[in-house]
Write an enzyme that holds these catalytic residues in place. Sequence first.
Site, PDB file in Angstrom:
ATOM      1  N   LYS A 167       1.044  -1.135  -0.033  1.00  0.00           N
ATOM      2  CA  LYS A 167      -0.068   0.155   0.050  1.00  0.00           C
ATOM      3  C   LYS A 167       0.976   1.250   0.025  1.00  0.00           C
ATOM      4  O   LYS A 167       1.837   1.452   0.709  1.00  0.00           O
ATOM      5  CB  LYS A 167      -1.113  -0.012   1.155  1.00  0.00           C
ATOM      6  CG  LYS A 167      -1.687   1.131   1.459  1.00  0.00           C
ATOM      7  CD  LYS A 167      -2.692   0.979   2.509  1.00  0.00           C
ATOM      8  CE  LYS A 167      -3.796   1.884   2.572  1.00  0.00           C
ATOM      9  NZ  LYS A 167      -4.775   1.643   3.930  1.00  0.00           N
ATOM     10  N   SER A 244      -9.194   1.806   2.437  1.00  0.00           N
ATOM     11  CA  SER A 244      -8.333   2.620   1.545  1.00  0.00           C
ATOM     12  C   SER A 244      -7.333   1.580   0.960  1.00  0.00           C
ATOM     13  O   SER A 244      -6.444   1.979   0.108  1.00  0.00           O
ATOM     14  CB  SER A 244      -7.717   3.435   2.050  1.00  0.00           C
ATOM     15  OG  SER A 244      -6.963   3.160   3.275  1.00  0.00           O
ATOM     16  N   SER A 268      -9.932  -0.405   6.715  1.00  0.00           N
ATOM     17  CA  SER A 268      -9.425  -0.433   5.540  1.00  0.00           C
ATOM     18  C   SER A 268      -8.630  -1.633   5.102  1.00  0.00           C
ATOM     19  O   SER A 268      -8.233  -1.995   3.855  1.00  0.00           O
ATOM     20  CB  SER A 268      -8.434   0.807   5.480  1.00  0.00           C
ATOM     21  OG  SER A 268      -9.121   1.958   5.364  1.00  0.00           O
TER      22      SER A 268
END
Length: 513
Positions: A167, A244, A268
Amino acid sequence: MTPRQARDGAQLKPVPHGLLQAFRAYESALMSDDVAALDALFADSPTTLRGDAAGLLVGHEQIAAFRASRGGAPKRQIVQTHVQVIDEDHALIVAVSEVERGGRGLQTQVWSRDPVRIEYGGWQITAAHVSAPGPAFDSRIWRVVGDPLISSHSPDGALSGESVAVKDVFAVAGFAVGAGSPAWLEQAPMASAHAAAVALLLDAGASVRGIARTEEFAYSLSGLNAHYGAPPNPRAQGRIPGGSSSGSATAVALGHASIGLGTDTGGSIRVPAAYQGLYGIRTSHGAVSREGLMPLAKAFDTVGWMTRSAFLLQAVGDVLLPEAPVSSLSLDEVSLVPSLVGLASADVAAAVDEALPEAKPLAWDPARIDEWRRAFVTGQAYQAWQAHGAWLETRLDTLGEAVRGRFEMARSVTRAQADEARSVLAEARAEILDVVGDRVLAYPSASSVAPSAADAAGVRDDTLRLTCIAGIAGLPAVSVPLRTTGGLPAGLCLVAAPGRDRDLLALAQSLGE
């Protein structure tokens, strides 16, 4: 475009009247994004099919919703058309197209004629499959990708052969942290060292496949990045991927990487795992080092990861989590929380109930759950502005509308409001820890299956009611993939006391067997 017919023995069946005119009308409507005409050309039936690399849509209603939301198809030109006549009312058309942006695509359609219909000569598509030229690099999923991007540090480690989608909030040496924001990336310095979690994975034999997209500053649950687009959800076509940690999740779901390294502040990891049919873990707060991680709200931020199997989820835990004895847990020690299951949509609630038919119900009804959610949102917002407000103060216009709205709200939170929220959260934390005790609680990972982009905002609060519980108390939470009766992914969330991450991973593996 000159149609060719496939041979049936030595005979060629004539192309039925009106079929090619209907086919050309379909192409014209597709290129002009005439949704009404496209809807009319697809059979209004629950058995009508449309498939592509992203998945299969079943029924006219799903297909119409997909067409209405996608904003048109890539410009193309038909260069070959082959017709295989089945009988005078049924035919198969296979067409080759050249796409304006480059490459060739293929579409296969089953057409059926209803003699009662007048429009388009009665011809409608009952099944279609589209093969488009795939992009060499999908910028919705990846910021940068390699083969690999960073090689493993150990050829025979515990994770040898595994690949990681990182990420874009973790430091990767030689690259800047982009945080899903072009404006931030433009001025971000190059990292000189890997984030602690990235380094541990590399030392264990995994390689870094690439740096995966996230929503701006990881401040969302939808995965709808306003600048780069939403990564696709291959398990639920036309629906959001969840965020996210959206890019990491999609990379794993598509098989581009085997491990999706992400973060979970308010859900997330758990939400994209649930939406895309993955295993995922939000670790106990502070259990995995956050060194080299861009913060959102330090009191709630945790490291997490997603995989396609419970076995690999646990194997990553053996690398990243601190040593701890593992308690043997069985399913009859799991407590289902009916009041929390009831916060989910009927299809998700049914899938959770079905997954744990023998679970003991726990009569806990957190009456202040809405107050807890609001306090969590306020506390998260206050910390997010403390972390990024100085830079964003004059740059809020660089953010997408949804994330900008959250940061504008964050900017308005006063110290007094933050203190009040902190007091509510302290009381909530005490109650949650007391209820959890030595139990494993079970409830939905998200309040619904993955919604469409248009419906994403409408389910955010419902999902936060569920996800904030682990965030408030710093609990580990594992999402186990389920399927609803409609065939869509959902998630079963297992939570336990802080530090029992390994126990949950072992339990998830027993569920997956």
